[in-house]
Design an enzyme around this catalytic site. Structure first.
Site, mmCIF file in Angstrom:
data_model
loop_
_atom_site.group_PDB
_atom_site.id
_atom_site.type_symbol
_atom_site.label_atom_id
_atom_site.label_comp_id
_atom_site.label_asym_id
_atom_site.label_seq_id
_atom_site.Cartn_x
_atom_site.Cartn_y
_atom_site.Cartn_z
ATOM 1 N N ARG A 1 9.608 7.781 5.166
ATOM 2 C CA ARG A 1 9.477 9.210 5.444
ATOM 3 C C ARG A 1 10.071 9.576 6.801
ATOM 4 O O ARG A 1 10.635 10.664 6.980
ATOM 5 C CB ARG A 1 8.013 9.631 5.357
ATOM 6 C CG ARG A 1 7.461 9.588 3.936
ATOM 7 C CD ARG A 1 5.952 9.659 3.892
ATOM 8 N NE ARG A 1 5.456 10.865 4.536
ATOM 9 C CZ ARG A 1 4.175 11.051 4.847
ATOM 10 N NH1 ARG A 1 3.276 10.094 4.595
ATOM 11 N NH2 ARG A 1 3.787 12.171 5.409
ATOM 12 N N ASP B 1 0.559 5.611 0.709
ATOM 13 C CA ASP B 1 -0.282 6.605 1.370
ATOM 14 C C ASP B 1 -0.686 7.725 0.426
ATOM 15 O O ASP B 1 -0.187 7.833 -0.697
ATOM 16 C CB ASP B 1 0.466 7.204 2.567
ATOM 17 C CG ASP B 1 0.694 6.196 3.684
ATOM 18 O OD1 ASP B 1 -0.104 5.245 3.798
ATOM 19 O OD2 ASP B 1 1.666 6.363 4.436
ATOM 20 N N ARG C 1 0.828 -1.202 0.000
ATOM 21 C CA ARG C 1 0.000 0.000 0.000
ATOM 22 C C ARG C 1 0.865 1.256 0.000
ATOM 23 O O ARG C 1 1.965 1.263 0.552
ATOM 24 C CB ARG C 1 -0.887 0.030 1.247
ATOM 25 C CG ARG C 1 -1.769 -1.188 1.424
ATOM 26 C CD ARG C 1 -2.505 -1.107 2.751
ATOM 27 N NE ARG C 1 -3.251 -2.327 3.035
ATOM 28 C CZ ARG C 1 -3.950 -2.530 4.154
ATOM 29 N NH1 ARG C 1 -3.971 -1.582 5.094
ATOM 30 N NH2 ARG C 1 -4.604 -3.658 4.339
ATOM 31 N N TYR D 1 12.282 1.967 -2.683
ATOM 32 C CA TYR D 1 11.651 3.284 -2.730
ATOM 33 C C TYR D 1 12.699 4.329 -3.089
ATOM 34 O O TYR D 1 13.859 4.226 -2.683
ATOM 35 C CB TYR D 1 11.057 3.665 -1.371
ATOM 36 C CG TYR D 1 9.693 3.087 -1.078
ATOM 37 C CD1 TYR D 1 8.535 3.796 -1.389
ATOM 38 C CD2 TYR D 1 9.557 1.847 -0.469
ATOM 39 C CE1 TYR D 1 7.277 3.277 -1.103
ATOM 40 C CE2 TYR D 1 8.304 1.319 -0.189
ATOM 41 C CZ TYR D 1 7.170 2.044 -0.505
ATOM 42 O OH TYR D 1 5.927 1.525 -0.227
#
Length: 265
Positions: free
Chosen positions: A201, A52, A50, A114
């Site tokens: 993050r 965000d 998933r 990422y």
């Protein structure tokens, strides 16, 4: 029954994340609406991971089961005809049937990558809003790279875990952390077995603290060892975060992009 995998790319700026929600304003909702219009039957999808609100994907991987027989290029072109401009199916692949084995977009993956793109300039750029994070203070890439070395290996990443995280364990294996300056942009690349909610993050926010000179490179290792979320930096903005690649065993024959490039940086 055929199991089909799709490689999906999207700009997450306008969407409330990937996962389905009642308002249907998510990437998964839009993908399944498009699939239903093309296939003329409902098709439930499962994703590799998933993302965000505001987070993008260069290559999200999903799978679904269907009795329909279509050329793979038909799935790409047909579904894309019903998708908004910010979402596109890049490839489709029939999953081979292997004795005693089943492909699953999430559970068959053994690593995720990422990218985080950070614009480092005294003045913000309106052209990069939603596409890159921004910090106006100068950053020392070498200090950040030194700090990031402590992240390599298998660790308890509780210090960088959201309170809303539903993962069964905070222990993950970090394979690579690469930090590169590209002109006025700094690109962070993180590859791990899996990531906790907001983990990337939260790590980016803490690395920025080191790069600004607010903490020493050794501080990041202390935070990691302490396993206390309150010791790390606040969660950084989602704008520059891209799900870049999901790694699978070659036996599944997925036509993935080997480099997952950021074409605009």
């Amino acid at each position: 029954m055929n199991r089909i995998a799709l490689g999906v790319q999207y700009d997450g700026t306008a969407w409330n994340g990937y996962q389905k929600q009642p308002d249907r304003h998510t990437v998964q909702d839009q993908l399944e609406i498009a699939l239903e219009k093309f296939a003329r039957t409902g098709l439930a999808t499962t994703c590799a991971g998933r993302t965000d609100t505001g987070v993008h994907a260069l290559e999200q991987v999903v799978h679904f089961d269907t009795e329909l027989t279509r050329e793979m290029q038909s799935w790409v072109r047909g579904v894309n005809a019903f998708l908004p401009d910010s979402i596109a199916v890049r490839w489709a692949s029939t999953i081979p049937e292997l004795p005693g084995q089943e492909f699953h977009a999430r559970f068959a993956a053994f690593a995720r990558t990422y990218h985080y793109v950070l614009y480092n300039n005294p003045v913000r750029s309106p052209l990069l809003v939603g596409r890159a994070g921004w910090t106006f203070r100068p950053l020392d890439v070498e200090r950040m790279a030194e700090a990031a070395r402590c992240l390599i290996g298998t660790h308890d990443f509780s210090a960088f875990r959201s309170s809303q995280c539903q993962a069964k364990t905070p222990i993950k294996q970090m394979h690579e952390v690469r930090i590169e300056r590209r002109g006025e942009a700094i690109v962070f690349t993180l590859r791990a077995s899996a990531f906790l909610h907001h983990m990337v993050r939260n790590l980016i926010g803490s690395l920025i603290y080191v790069g600004q000179g607010r903490h020493t490179p050794a501080w990041l290792g202390e935070v990691l060892a302490g396993r206390d979320r309150n010791d790390a930096a606040p969660t950084f903005m989602p704008d520059g975060l891209y799900l870049a690649k999901i790694d699978y065993d070659p036996k599944w024959g997925l036509p993935q992009d080997a480099t997952s490039p950021l074409p605009w940086f």
